[in-house]
Design a protein around this motif. Structure first.
Motif, mmCIF file in Angstrom:
data_model
loop_
_atom_site.group_PDB
_atom_site.id
_atom_site.type_symbol
_atom_site.label_atom_id
_atom_site.label_comp_id
_atom_site.label_asym_id
_atom_site.label_seq_id
_atom_site.Cartn_x
_atom_site.Cartn_y
_atom_site.Cartn_z
ATOM 1 N N VAL A 43 42.392 40.380 47.845
ATOM 2 C CA VAL A 43 43.776 40.724 47.519
ATOM 3 C C VAL A 43 44.190 39.941 46.280
ATOM 4 O O VAL A 43 44.225 38.712 46.296
ATOM 5 N N LYS A 44 44.470 40.686 45.207
ATOM 6 C CA LYS A 44 44.984 40.046 43.992
ATOM 7 C C LYS A 44 46.499 40.207 44.013
ATOM 8 O O LYS A 44 47.006 41.319 43.813
ATOM 9 N N PRO A 45 47.223 39.127 44.255
ATOM 10 C CA PRO A 45 48.682 39.257 44.309
ATOM 11 C C PRO A 45 49.287 39.573 42.941
ATOM 12 O O PRO A 45 48.630 39.358 41.918
ATOM 13 N N PRO A 46 50.525 40.101 42.920
ATOM 14 C CA PRO A 46 51.169 40.414 41.638
ATOM 15 C C PRO A 46 51.287 39.187 40.743
ATOM 16 O O PRO A 46 51.322 38.057 41.245
ATOM 17 N N GLU A 47 51.319 39.398 39.471
ATOM 18 C CA GLU A 47 51.557 38.394 38.422
ATOM 19 C C GLU A 47 50.407 37.412 38.193
ATOM 20 O O GLU A 47 50.086 37.099 37.052
ATOM 21 N N ASN A 48 49.811 36.883 39.291
ATOM 22 C CA ASN A 48 48.810 35.831 39.091
ATOM 23 C C ASN A 48 47.530 36.043 39.906
ATOM 24 O O ASN A 48 46.850 35.089 40.258
ATOM 25 N N ASP A 69 46.327 51.769 44.097
ATOM 26 C CA ASP A 69 45.929 52.325 42.794
ATOM 27 C C ASP A 69 45.636 51.140 41.873
ATOM 28 O O ASP A 69 46.366 50.138 41.897
ATOM 29 N N THR A 70 44.579 51.249 41.083
ATOM 30 C CA THR A 70 44.249 50.149 40.165
ATOM 31 C C THR A 70 44.154 50.669 38.736
ATOM 32 O O THR A 70 43.829 51.837 38.489
ATOM 33 N N ASP A 71 44.450 49.751 37.814
ATOM 34 C CA ASP A 71 44.321 50.042 36.379
ATOM 35 C C ASP A 71 44.051 48.706 35.701
ATOM 36 O O ASP A 71 43.928 47.671 36.386
ATOM 37 N N GLU A 72 44.006 48.714 34.396
ATOM 38 C CA GLU A 72 43.668 47.463 33.712
ATOM 39 C C GLU A 72 44.743 46.396 33.904
ATOM 40 O O GLU A 72 44.461 45.207 33.907
ATOM 41 N N GLU A 73 45.985 46.849 34.093
ATOM 42 C CA GLU A 73 47.077 45.885 34.224
ATOM 43 C C GLU A 73 46.989 45.089 35.533
ATOM 44 O O GLU A 73 47.308 43.900 35.570
ATOM 45 N N THR A 78 50.500 44.624 43.908
ATOM 46 C CA THR A 78 49.342 43.998 44.568
ATOM 47 C C THR A 78 48.107 44.873 44.350
ATOM 48 O O THR A 78 48.239 46.086 44.249
ATOM 49 N N ARG A 79 46.935 44.236 44.254
ATOM 50 C CA ARG A 79 45.682 45.006 44.207
ATOM 51 C C ARG A 79 44.828 44.585 45.386
ATOM 52 O O ARG A 79 44.331 43.474 45.438
#
Ligand SMILES: O=C(O)CCC(=O)C(=O)O
Length: 254
Positions: free
Chosen positions: A110-115, A144-148, A211-212
């Protein structure tokens, strides 16, 4: 679920993105399962920040990055057991690996938002080397994932180079192998990116406000033996497709 052309693409390029493997309700069930794991882990001493280190960012930037990562999620929630041998997964795996496929391990990221932390470029092979290199990851997208928000990036055809020396076994020298060298693989929730454990891959930080979440299953041909006694977990070798041609007593190792 996939065509012969897609299977050939995987053999040639070392990766394949398959759209719509999981339906929206199946994705939602896995998202809730992930939340439950995070919640239960938080009340134990086993909770931790799994962000990879390295030197791809200045040290003060690296310190801010967070990754929630836990291994063997199918021991924590049955939705992952169902997902790892979902009929669509079985159909794809039997075309990419062969008739007899085993699970090696599972994990959630889990990649949290911003960091949300990046993954510097690497091969997975140094972590769990096998003799025949059939091992592959299936990264199931729950968002959904993208480069951002730090989608996965792969170096097409790099699996043909064989094992490459890693810094401390963990990642490749980022000057020589920057994340930007990979082809970004943006995906939708429910899509699965399959890639061989020799395929160079990584992902950038999550700089978005989203979130990713991904769950990753590693699979191998049942006759592909571990070359080293590393990354062993109880129950490893669960049959996902076909039969185990090797009859032996299972003791937990391998
Ligand atoms: O999910 C990602 O962004 C990368 C994961 C990865 O490279 C790994 O777990 O080996």
């Amino acid at each position: 679920m996939i065509t012969k052309e897609q299977a050939d693409f995987y053999q040639e390029n070392g990766y394949l993105l398959v759209k719509g493997v999981f339906k929206a309700d199946e994705v939602e069930t896995m998202r809730r399962a992930m939340d439950g794991i995070i919640e239960r882990a938080a009340s134990t001493t086993l909770d931790h920040n799994a962000a990879w280190q390295g030197d791809y960012l200045p040290p003060e930037e690296l310190k801010k990055l967070v990754l929630k990562g836990f291994h063997d999620v199918h021991y924590h929630d049955a939705s992952f057991t169902r997902a790892l041998c979902h009929p669509n997964m079985v159909s794809i795996l039997s075309m990419l690996i062969g008739p007899n496929v085993q699970l090696h391990h599972s994990k959630m990221l889990v990649k949290p938002p911003e960091n949300g932390a990046a993954f510097p470029m690497h091969q997975d092979q140094p972590y769990f080397p096998h003799d025949r290199h059939t091992m592959m990851a299936a990264s199931v997208h729950l968002d959904d994932t993208d480069e951002e928000n730090g989608c996965l990036c792969v170096v097409s055809g790099s699996h043909k180079e064989g094992p490459i020396a890693h810094v401390g076994r963990h990642f490749l020298n980022h000057q020589e192998y920057p994340i930007s060298m990979g082809t970004p693989c943006p995906a939708k929730a429910g899509d699965v990116l399959f890639f061989n454990y020799l395929t160079i891959h990584g992902s950038g930080p999550n700089r978005s406000d989203r979130t990713r979440r991904n769950v990753l299953f590693q699979y191998r041909d049942a006759e592909d033996a571990p070359s080293e006694n590393t990354h062993v977990n109880w129950g490893q070798g669960l049959m996902v497709c076909g039969q185990n041609p090797i009859f032996k007593a299972y003791t937990g190792a391998h």
